[in-house]
Enzyme design. Structure first.
Site, PDB file in Angstrom:
ATOM      1  N   GLU A  98      -6.558   5.638  20.012  1.00  7.70           N
ATOM      2  CA  GLU A  98      -5.592   5.618  18.913  1.00  7.70           C
ATOM      3  C   GLU A  98      -5.134   7.047  18.634  1.00  7.70           C
ATOM      4  OE1 GLU A  98      -3.070   5.342  16.096  1.00  7.70           O
ATOM      5  OE2 GLU A  98      -3.829   3.487  17.008  1.00  7.70           O
ATOM      6  N   ARG A 129      -0.563  -5.639   6.309  1.00  8.09           N
ATOM      7  CA  ARG A 129      -1.034  -5.118   7.590  1.00  8.09           C
ATOM      8  C   ARG A 129      -2.313  -4.308   7.414  1.00  8.09           C
ATOM      9  NH1 ARG A 129      -0.987  -0.887  11.156  1.00  8.09           N
ATOM     10  NH2 ARG A 129      -0.370  -1.349  13.318  1.00  8.09           N
ATOM     11  N   GLN A 168      14.285 -10.540   2.026  1.00  5.64           N
ATOM     12  CA  GLN A 168      13.214 -11.529   1.944  1.00  5.64           C
ATOM     13  C   GLN A 168      12.124 -10.980   1.035  1.00  5.64           C
ATOM     14  OE1 GLN A 168      12.365 -11.587   6.165  1.00  5.64           O
ATOM     15  NE2 GLN A 168      13.438 -13.531   6.448  1.00  5.64           N
ATOM     16  N   ASP A 175       4.478  -5.669  21.154  1.00  5.70           N
ATOM     17  CA  ASP A 175       5.786  -5.050  20.925  1.00  5.70           C
ATOM     18  C   ASP A 175       6.197  -4.108  22.047  1.00  5.70           C
ATOM     19  OD1 ASP A 175       6.037  -6.399  18.564  1.00  5.70           O
ATOM     20  OD2 ASP A 175       5.715  -4.672  17.255  1.00  5.70           O
TER      21      ASP A 175
END
Length: 448
Positions: A32, A107, A227, A313
């Site tokens: 990471e 998230r 939204q 993604d």
């Protein structure tokens, strides 16, 4: 050398794959580039029932249900005047159909739960690890980091998102070494829309809790969609509108607070629900958990090369409008984990490590399976965002008179969505699991 997977990227997909590899008895390390996999992202992720089932299989369901936002109804409305055009209990119907609810999750909360339940969270995650190069060889890979470190493994899984460094390196290798013209480098992701992910106080706004509002077509000439989903205390929202300069393949800039304020001002008069405009929401915004960015779209041709394979993604990216981005990424991760488990099980019986050709065979099956499943979802999201931001009499007529009578989400209590999408969800074939069921049986079950 023991077979070892190098996962680049410690987001939801990378962490989920680590869970899958632990259960498959496959060694791994997560690289990471940030200083932690935990963050304070205010982005709300819609976790569909088939994905909740994946999380249940690895023992996370109870923790996720404890932090999820409640959701029961969906209301669409005109952004210009706040008139509600459709109301449904789609979310509850899906739980009846499949036994699992929709779970809207921050998230940051999802990543925390994935991290805390990972056995190797202390030993198998390296932070501050920015990949600069990947060198495949006959029996493995060398991954070079910005700090000069060298990480050795058997394969690289690029779960590093839409701006994937793994993909950039892989495409460079394809350009250098691929003999097949069909294996040319992938086309770049393209941004056509941009918007704000954010959170605001709902104490004074009074937006109806546990209702997903989708405001369509307001926001000036280009149109926009807003939204939102609220509790009694907070409202989570996302906006999307066309980029003023048209589509671009440039990486999203870091927008300033002033640019966010100007963007918000352009939507100030858009109704987010009856009686509340976006300007009212923006006045209560929590800036620490709010950010503006371009939302890329792309569906790539090549998902692997040599001992490098991409997931999530990095290969299929939609805007957030249909809430299926994470679901597609996690189910791709499950298919890839299944293929690797099957291959390595066969090789262990022969007491041999898999060759590059055998690995590419597994990667090819993964790519073929997921392209077939994800491309229709991607096409639907691509069309949906362009439809919901439109202004004009055709869109008005569709939302006012057609959609209330032919909405896939309400027809026969969402049966079409259940049969065509949700019941087709993937599962880890090697992890014993029964799980929940509903009126619509799952297409894939574990047979151990």
């Amino acid at each position: 050398m023991t077979f070892k997977v190098i996962i680049v990227g410690g987001g939801p997909v990378g962490l989920y794959m680590a869970h899958a590899f632990e259960r498959a008895n496959i060694d791994y390390v997560i690289l990471e580039q940030q200083d932690t996999v935990l963050n304070i992202s205010g982005q709300l992720l819609f976790t569909w029932p088939q994905t909740v089932r994946l999380f249940d299989q690895i023992g996370l369901l109870a923790d996720l249900e404890n932090v999820a936002l409640g959701i029961h109804h969906k209301k669409r409305l005109f952004g210009d005047n706040g008139q509600v055009t459709t109301t449904s209990n789609f979310w509850d119907a899906m739980q009846d159909n499949h036994g699992y609810p929709f779970l809207p999750l921050l998230r940051s909360e999802l990543v925390k739960i994935l991290y805390n339940h990972l056995k190797g969270r202390e030993s198998n995650i390296r932070v501050n690890s920015r990949v600069t190069d990947i060198r495949p060889h006959a029996t493995g890979v060398h991954v070079h980091l910005a700090d000069g470190s060298l990480i050795q493994g058997s394969i690289v899984v690029g779960a590093d998102g839409v701006h994937s460094r793994t993909r950039q390196i892989m495409d460079s290798l394809v350009a250098q070494h691929a003999l097949n013209p069909a294996r040319l480098a992938n086309k770049p992701m393209v941004s056509t829309f941009y918007g704000i992910f954010g959170r605001a106080s709902n104490v004074d706004l009074g937006i109806e809790p546990e209702v997903f509002f989708e405001s369509r077509g307001g926001g000036g000439e280009g149109g926009a969609v807003v939204q939102c989903l609220a509790t009694k205390d907070i409202v989570q929202f996302v906006t999307l509108k066309p980029l003023p300069g048209g589509p671009t393949s440039e990486r999203s800039p870091r927008y300033s607070d002033e640019e966010m304020d100007a963007y918000a001002a352009s939507l100030a008069d858009v109704a987010v629900c009856p009686g509340v405009k976006f300007g009212d929401v923006w006045a209560k915004v929590q800036r620490k958990s709010t950010r503006m960015l371009n939302q890329e779209e792309g569906f790539l041709d090549n998902w692997f090369f040599d001992r490098i394979v991409l997931v999530g993604d990095a290969v299929h990216k939609s805007t957030s409008v249909n809430g299926l981005g994470m679901t597609c990424g996690l189910h791709s991760g499950a298919v890839l984990a299944n293929e690797l488990h099957s291959l390595l099980s066969r090789q262990r019986e022969k007491e041999e490590e898999p060759s590059t050709e055998e690995l590419e065979g597994a990667f090819g099956r993964y790519q073929e399976d997921r392209k077939t499943e994800v491309k229709p979802i991607w096409n639907g999201g691509h069309a949906m965002i362009r439809e919901v931001v439109k202004k004009g009499w055709v869109s008005w007529f569709w939302d006012r008179f057609v959609l209330p009578w032919c909405d896939m989400e309400t027809f026969a209590k969402g049966l079409l969505v259940s049969v065509l999408l949700i019941r087709q969800g993937q599962i880890l074939r090697f992890v014993p699991f029964e799980g929940r069921g509903g009126r619509v049986p799952w297409a894939r079950k574990v047979v151990v």
